[in-house]
Design an enzyme around this catalytic site. Structure first.
Site: not given
Ligand code: ATP
Ligand code: MG
Length: 449
Positions: A67, A69, A146
């Site tokens: 996705d 963001d 994170d």
């Molecule tokens: P994917 O969507 O491929 O699983 P992602 O890194 O995009 O991985 P998401 O859960 O969609 O993960 O979160 C988007 C972004 O928000 C992350 O890349 C990170 O920067 C931030 N984020 C998400 N969860 C946390 C958390 N628990 N603590 C700190 N930052 C977070």
């Molecule tokens: Mg994501």
């Protein structure tokens, strides 16, 4: 949970590294049309608009992002004024969801250091909903993320990449590194431990030693995470095509036992390889289905993960308390599910079919008369049969029984009649009681050994 001050941490953070368009590989051609629409529109309205997080990371690695963001300096209300198709969600930290049919683009306002990290819609503290809209600058937003590889921004204004946390270096090195003091950041949000494991497996990266070390010690913190959030995280962990590796890593760090204590107990006590073989095979099977784009259901996945404690309890109830197979299975599955529920809340739409898969295991042993015909029409037959095959492959169930069902499904009505007939002549099966119900799986006689 205490917030750390990201600026006073140990991560070397210089002024941002800005990589201009010609020097990086992110192309607009690989960004979804809807995400681009949102980015351009915000920009038109003179707001800052960046692609951030997993989308940027995955594009840099040449993967297809799950996705996209977006981070902006517009407040959620301002975002809503720009997009008609926009809804605000989250009670504590509000987020804007811009809807394009079924596609949703999430737009978050830069967070400042007072904002909470937990998912926006689950911020209940002592039963009270606290709205905490602490907005900040892009730098603050970056340092609250994170891992360094998740804190990269793609700026729609000049198509440059902005890196406040040495994320680019870590992407190149294949390294998962926490921003700030790892232990403190895990304490703020223990789900980050599971995220570290997830990204390590998904990307094939290594976890930097300082980020890795607390994983061995902090597993207990997962107890404080709402069971529904853990369920969501577990699906991401186990239904992404690398579940077997996730399982091995979670066990390595002592995290698996926090999530599935009853299963871990069986895996630990068992000196023979079967239970691990069974879980590993089940997960490998799910991984393979994912790779082949076949559907995988969380019901089957959780049936695999919790089977060993169910099976052992089932055997105890039969041998120790003289219950019938069907009754023992009902009791065992209800006991183990209830123990698991406070830790990882499996929604009913998955836990009911999960229990049906288990309940059908002793029934699949009854191959005579009309029963096999009735089982064939059971909505969970196929999953239960697959489960039986897995058990047979792992050396726990009778391979002949699995083969019988494989044949029966494709047999002509004449062949079927002769199959049920010879099954009737073989009954009743003699059940050997085993002194040690936990260790009886090698006897090869279906569930009860
Ligand atoms: P994917 O969507 O491929 O699983 P992602 O890194 O995009 O991985 P998401 O859960 O969609 O993960 O979160 C988007 C972004 O928000 C992350 O890349 C990170 O920067 C931030 N984020 C998400 N969860 C946390 C958390 N628990 N603590 C700190 N930052 C977070
Ligand atoms: Mg994501």
């Amino acid at each position: 949970m205490q917030e750390s001050d990201p600026l006073s941490d140990t991560t070397p953070i210089a002024s941002p590294v800005i990589v201009p368009r010609p020097e990086h590989s992110i192309s607009r051609a690989n960004i979804s049309e809807n995400a681009l629409k949102v980015l351009y529109r915000l920009r038109q309205e003179s707001f800052k608009a960046h692609l951030v997080g997993g989308g940027v990371r995955d594009l840099l690695l040449g993967h297809e992002p799950k996705d996209f963001d977006i981070a902006t300096d517009a407040t959620p209300e301002q975002v809503r004024q720009v997009f008609r198709n926009c809804r605000l969600i989250g009670r504590r930290f509000r987020l804007a969801h811009v809807h394009f049919g079924r596609d949703i683009i999430e737009v978050a306002t830069f967070r400042g250091s007072g904002a909470d990290d937990a998912p926006a819609d689950r911020c209940l503290e002592n039963g009270m909903i606290v709205r905490d809209n602490s907005y900040g600058t892009i730098e603050e937003d970056a340092l609250r993320r994170d891992f360094t590889i998740n804190a990269l921004y793609y700026d729609i204004e000049d198509f440059s990449l902005i890196d406040y946390a040495n994320g680019l270096e870590d992407i190149q090195a294949g390294r998962i590194r926490m921003i700030g003091d790892p232990e403190q950041r895990y304490r703020e949000d223990p789900v980050r431990m599971l995220r570290a494991v997830r990204f390590a497996c998904k990307l094939g990266f290594t976890i930097d030693p300082a980020t890795e070390q607390p994983l061995f010690a902090l597993g207990r913190l997962l107890e404080d995470i709402p069971a529904a959030r853990l369920f969501d995280e577990l699906l991401k962990l186990f239904q992404s095509g690398y579940g077997l590796e996730v399982f091995e890593k979670l066990r390595h760090y002592g995290l698996f036992g926090q999530l599935f204590p009853a299963t871990e107990e069986c895996l630990k006590l068992e000196d023979q390889a079967f239970p691990i073989t069974f879980v590993s095979r089940g997960l490998a099977n799910t991984d393979k289905r994912m790779q082949e784009s076949k559907p995988v259901t969380p019901a089957f996945l959780f049936a695999v993960l919790l089977w060993e404690p169910v099976r052992q309890r089932f055997n105890q109830l039969q041998t120790g308390e003289g219950m019938s197979a069907n009754e023992a299975m009902l009791v065992a599955s209800s006991e183990i599910s209830s123990q698991q529920q406070p830790l990882v809340a499996i929604p009913k739409r998955y836990s009911l079919p999960m229990r049906e898969i288990w309940a059908l295991q002793p029934r699949l042993e009854q191959c005579d008369g009309k029963r096999p015909y009735r089982l064939l029409t059971h909505p969970r037959f196929r999953a239960a049969y697959d489960f039986l095959v897995l058990r047979a492959e792992a050396g726990e169930a009778d391979p002949e029984l699995a083969a019988w069902w494989t044949r029966f499904q494709d047999a002509s009505s004449q062949e079927r009649a002769s199959m049920t007939d010879s099954a009737r002549r073989r009954r009743p099966r003699r059940r050997r009681k085993s002194a040690k119900s936990g260790n009886d799986h090698q006897s090869g006689n279906e569930l009860s050994g």
